[in-house]
Design a protein around this motif. Sequence first.
Motif, PDB file in Angstrom:
ATOM      1  N   GLY A 245      -5.132  17.790 -13.444  1.00 46.10           N
ATOM      2  CA  GLY A 245      -3.697  18.028 -13.369  1.00 46.10           C
ATOM      3  C   GLY A 245      -3.011  17.167 -12.348  1.00 46.10           C
ATOM      4  N   GLY A 246      -3.654  16.046 -11.977  1.00 45.97           N
ATOM      5  CA  GLY A 246      -3.139  15.220 -10.897  1.00 45.97           C
ATOM      6  C   GLY A 246      -2.170  14.148 -11.340  1.00 45.97           C
ATOM      7  N   SER A 247      -1.878  13.235 -10.400  1.00 43.81           N
ATOM      8  CA  SER A 247      -0.890  12.186 -10.657  1.00 43.81           C
ATOM      9  C   SER A 247      -1.403  10.796 -10.304  1.00 43.81           C
ATOM     10  CB  SER A 247       0.391  12.466  -9.855  1.00 43.81           C
ATOM     11  OG  SER A 247       0.107  12.550  -8.463  1.00 43.81           O
ATOM     12  N   VAL A 248      -2.595  10.717  -9.752  1.00 46.06           N
ATOM     13  CA  VAL A 248      -3.157   9.419  -9.352  1.00 46.06           C
ATOM     14  C   VAL A 248      -3.931   8.822 -10.519  1.00 46.06           C
ATOM     15  CG1 VAL A 248      -4.659   8.203  -7.733  1.00 46.06           C
ATOM     16  CG2 VAL A 248      -3.301  10.154  -6.952  1.00 46.06           C
ATOM     17  N   THR A 249      -3.564   7.611 -10.903  1.00 45.99           N
ATOM     18  CA  THR A 249      -4.192   6.941 -12.048  1.00 45.99           C
ATOM     19  C   THR A 249      -4.753   5.587 -11.615  1.00 45.99           C
ATOM     20  OG1 THR A 249      -2.257   5.662 -12.768  1.00 45.99           O
ATOM     21  CG2 THR A 249      -2.397   7.968 -13.497  1.00 45.99           C
ATOM     22  N   ALA A 250      -5.449   4.954 -12.511  1.00 43.34           N
ATOM     23  CA  ALA A 250      -5.946   3.603 -12.240  1.00 43.34           C
ATOM     24  C   ALA A 250      -4.800   2.620 -12.046  1.00 43.34           C
ATOM     25  CB  ALA A 250      -6.833   3.137 -13.384  1.00 43.34           C
ATOM     26  N   SER A 254      -5.131   1.206  -5.800  1.00 44.57           N
ATOM     27  CA  SER A 254      -5.568  -0.166  -5.538  1.00 44.57           C
ATOM     28  C   SER A 254      -6.706  -0.555  -6.460  1.00 44.57           C
ATOM     29  CB  SER A 254      -6.018  -0.315  -4.077  1.00 44.57           C
ATOM     30  OG  SER A 254      -7.092   0.571  -3.798  1.00 44.57           O
ATOM     31  N   GLN A 255      -6.816  -1.839  -6.708  1.00 43.27           N
ATOM     32  CA  GLN A 255      -7.873  -2.366  -7.567  1.00 43.27           C
ATOM     33  C   GLN A 255      -9.148  -2.599  -6.761  1.00 43.27           C
ATOM     34  OE1 GLN A 255      -6.641  -5.766  -9.927  1.00 43.27           O
ATOM     35  NE2 GLN A 255      -4.501  -5.128  -9.825  1.00 43.27           N
ATOM     36  N   MET A 256     -10.297  -2.354  -7.380  1.00 44.54           N
ATOM     37  CA  MET A 256     -11.569  -2.736  -6.775  1.00 44.54           C
ATOM     38  C   MET A 256     -11.722  -4.240  -6.933  1.00 44.54           C
ATOM     39  SD  MET A 256     -14.180   0.378  -7.672  1.00 44.54           S
ATOM     40  CE  MET A 256     -13.935   0.342  -9.449  1.00 44.54           C
ATOM     41  N   LEU A 322       1.316  -3.162   4.621  1.00 42.79           N
ATOM     42  CA  LEU A 322       0.799  -1.796   4.579  1.00 42.79           C
ATOM     43  C   LEU A 322      -0.116  -1.682   3.370  1.00 42.79           C
ATOM     44  CD1 LEU A 322       0.845   1.188   5.564  1.00 42.79           C
ATOM     45  CD2 LEU A 322       2.816   1.527   4.053  1.00 42.79           C
ATOM     46  N   ASN A 323      -1.404  -1.597   3.604  1.00 43.91           N
ATOM     47  CA  ASN A 323      -2.344  -1.624   2.494  1.00 43.91           C
ATOM     48  C   ASN A 323      -2.086  -0.475   1.513  1.00 43.91           C
ATOM     49  OD1 ASN A 323      -4.621  -2.692   1.082  1.00 43.91           O
ATOM     50  ND2 ASN A 323      -5.803  -0.953   1.822  1.00 43.91           N
ATOM     51  N   GLU A 324      -1.946  -0.823   0.258  1.00 43.53           N
ATOM     52  CA  GLU A 324      -1.667   0.159  -0.788  1.00 43.53           C
ATOM     53  C   GLU A 324      -2.976   0.683  -1.374  1.00 43.53           C
ATOM     54  OE1 GLU A 324       2.299  -2.386  -2.217  1.00 43.53           O
ATOM     55  OE2 GLU A 324       0.570  -2.163  -3.555  1.00 43.53           O
ATOM     56  N   ALA A 325      -3.670   1.524  -0.615  1.00 42.56           N
ATOM     57  CA  ALA A 325      -4.878   2.133  -1.165  1.00 42.56           C
ATOM     58  C   ALA A 325      -4.504   2.937  -2.405  1.00 42.56           C
ATOM     59  CB  ALA A 325      -5.542   3.030  -0.127  1.00 42.56           C
ATOM     60  N   PHE A 326      -3.425   3.673  -2.295  1.00 44.47           N
ATOM     61  CA  PHE A 326      -2.842   4.438  -3.401  1.00 44.47           C
ATOM     62  C   PHE A 326      -1.330   4.441  -3.207  1.00 44.47           C
ATOM     63  CE2 PHE A 326      -7.007   6.219  -2.506  1.00 44.47           C
ATOM     64  CZ  PHE A 326      -7.613   6.246  -3.763  1.00 44.47           C
ATOM     65  N   ALA A 327      -0.595   4.424  -4.296  1.00 42.98           N
ATOM     66  CA  ALA A 327       0.857   4.525  -4.175  1.00 42.98           C
ATOM     67  C   ALA A 327       1.252   5.807  -3.463  1.00 42.98           C
ATOM     68  CB  ALA A 327       1.500   4.468  -5.561  1.00 42.98           C
ATOM     69  N   ALA A 328       0.528   6.891  -3.733  1.00 47.47           N
ATOM     70  CA  ALA A 328       0.848   8.184  -3.126  1.00 47.47           C
ATOM     71  C   ALA A 328       0.770   8.109  -1.609  1.00 47.47           C
ATOM     72  CB  ALA A 328      -0.098   9.261  -3.655  1.00 47.47           C
ATOM     73  N   GLN A 329      -0.302   7.488  -1.083  1.00 42.93           N
ATOM     74  CA  GLN A 329      -0.444   7.453   0.375  1.00 42.93           C
ATOM     75  C   GLN A 329       0.538   6.490   1.019  1.00 42.93           C
ATOM     76  OE1 GLN A 329      -2.011   3.526   0.997  1.00 42.93           O
ATOM     77  NE2 GLN A 329      -1.842   5.018   2.635  1.00 42.93           N
ATOM     78  N   ALA A 330       0.819   5.362   0.361  1.00 44.28           N
ATOM     79  CA  ALA A 330       1.793   4.427   0.918  1.00 44.28           C
ATOM     80  C   ALA A 330       3.180   5.067   0.984  1.00 44.28           C
ATOM     81  CB  ALA A 330       1.829   3.148   0.082  1.00 44.28           C
ATOM     82  N   LEU A 331       3.547   5.783  -0.070  1.00 41.95           N
ATOM     83  CA  LEU A 331       4.850   6.453  -0.085  1.00 41.95           C
ATOM     84  C   LEU A 331       4.914   7.581   0.935  1.00 41.95           C
ATOM     85  CD1 LEU A 331       5.420   6.492  -3.939  1.00 41.95           C
ATOM     86  CD2 LEU A 331       6.852   5.325  -2.259  1.00 41.95           C
ATOM     87  N   ALA A 332       3.797   8.283   1.153  1.00 39.51           N
ATOM     88  CA  ALA A 332       3.771   9.341   2.166  1.00 39.51           C
ATOM     89  C   ALA A 332       3.954   8.753   3.561  1.00 39.51           C
ATOM     90  CB  ALA A 332       2.460  10.123   2.072  1.00 39.51           C
ATOM     91  N   VAL A 333       3.314   7.615   3.816  1.00 36.87           N
ATOM     92  CA  VAL A 333       3.491   6.947   5.110  1.00 36.87           C
ATOM     93  C   VAL A 333       4.949   6.561   5.297  1.00 36.87           C
ATOM     94  CG1 VAL A 333       2.937   4.869   6.436  1.00 36.87           C
ATOM     95  CG2 VAL A 333       1.111   6.125   5.264  1.00 36.87           C
TER      96      VAL A 333
END
Length: 399
Positions: A245-250, A254-256, A322-333
């Motif tokens: 039920g989450g919102s984090v997708t590929a 960030s890309q590997m 600002l490293n975008e590990a995930f959009a969610a964390q970058a936006l939270a910062v």
Amino acid sequence: MSKQIQDAYIVAAVRTPVAKRKGMFRNVRPDDLLAHVLREVVAKAPALDPALIGDVIVGCAMPEAEQGMNVARIGVLLSGLPNCVPGVTINRFCSSGLQAVSDAANQIRLGQADVMIAAGIESMTVMNNMMGNKVTVSPAVFANDENRGIAYGMGLTAEKVAAQWQISRAAQDTFAVESHRRACAAIAAGRFQAEITPYEIVERLPGGQDGTVRERRRLATDDEGARTDVTLESLGSLRPVFHAGGSVTAGNASQMSDGAAAVLLVSERMLKQFNLIPLARFCSFAVAGVPPEIMGIGPVAAIPRALQQAGIHQQDLDWIELNEAFAAQALAVLKEIPLDPAKVNPQGGAIALGHPLGATGAIRTATLVHGLQRTSGRYGMVSMCIGTGMGAAGVFERM
């Protein structure tokens, strides 16, 4: 007798293009990538005697398998640098490359060396999974609730950050689309050319029924991950990958990736002796811990410390990586620290350009110092979250 702290200056910073995991560097060894950037960064200062290099400090988040065996020293030997140049591999997960820059700068600041190289290397292609080639977790991690955050996958921490800071799926996808747009525009305009040192990929393939070997050569010149066809519609069709039920997708993570970078730092004495032109001055570096289950918020704790050490305010920053590990964390910062969005990742971030873990800090340092030179900005910062609950930030001043 105590010595006065002296300044450390960056006189060269180079990186490879960043490849997708199992992409254009799939048949390239990480120690060869590292050797390449070490050769190229030294070549940027031809007047400097390489035998003066006090140490080569290399960040790597997964220092095992093909990037094990103290890959820093292996890279030094493969690069053709003098045997007297040592090398050490360090690991602070996603900030390993930035930690290497800080450690190298501090050797100079303390007067223990006049010339240092900081670097980062990561091939996520050679890793079997995100926890390395052999996964081992202490039973103590699961013994009580306090420790369980250590075992959370990075994606689950992003889901927790998204929930706690109320970052919607739409906001994450919009952020991801903008990352690709900025990255593609920067590539098209040639804005990464000053920092990228192209890498020649040599592949040996079966030549035919006679058993001969055919050699194929390709020159990698641009980052592989940025895409012009990313839209809100295309990202909206992707399913969450870490929580049903989450919102984090590929698409909004960030890309590997695979990549390497190297930064050459010297003292003021070396600047004068060899008539070197500095790109930037190292100002400060800070790390801080946060709860592991919300590791993505780490920069919120680290950034104020780094700014205080540098003696500047966040409004003094002209460029922020600002490293975008995930959009969610970058936006939270960005919710917690009101950084100017126009100054944050102006050429895209890890969602588009990739995140080769331990190399990212050194890669983004190269992007920052060249970006400040091109735009005549004064102060810049590199920051990222770190697995198991940490954040890091480094501040640099254009010279």
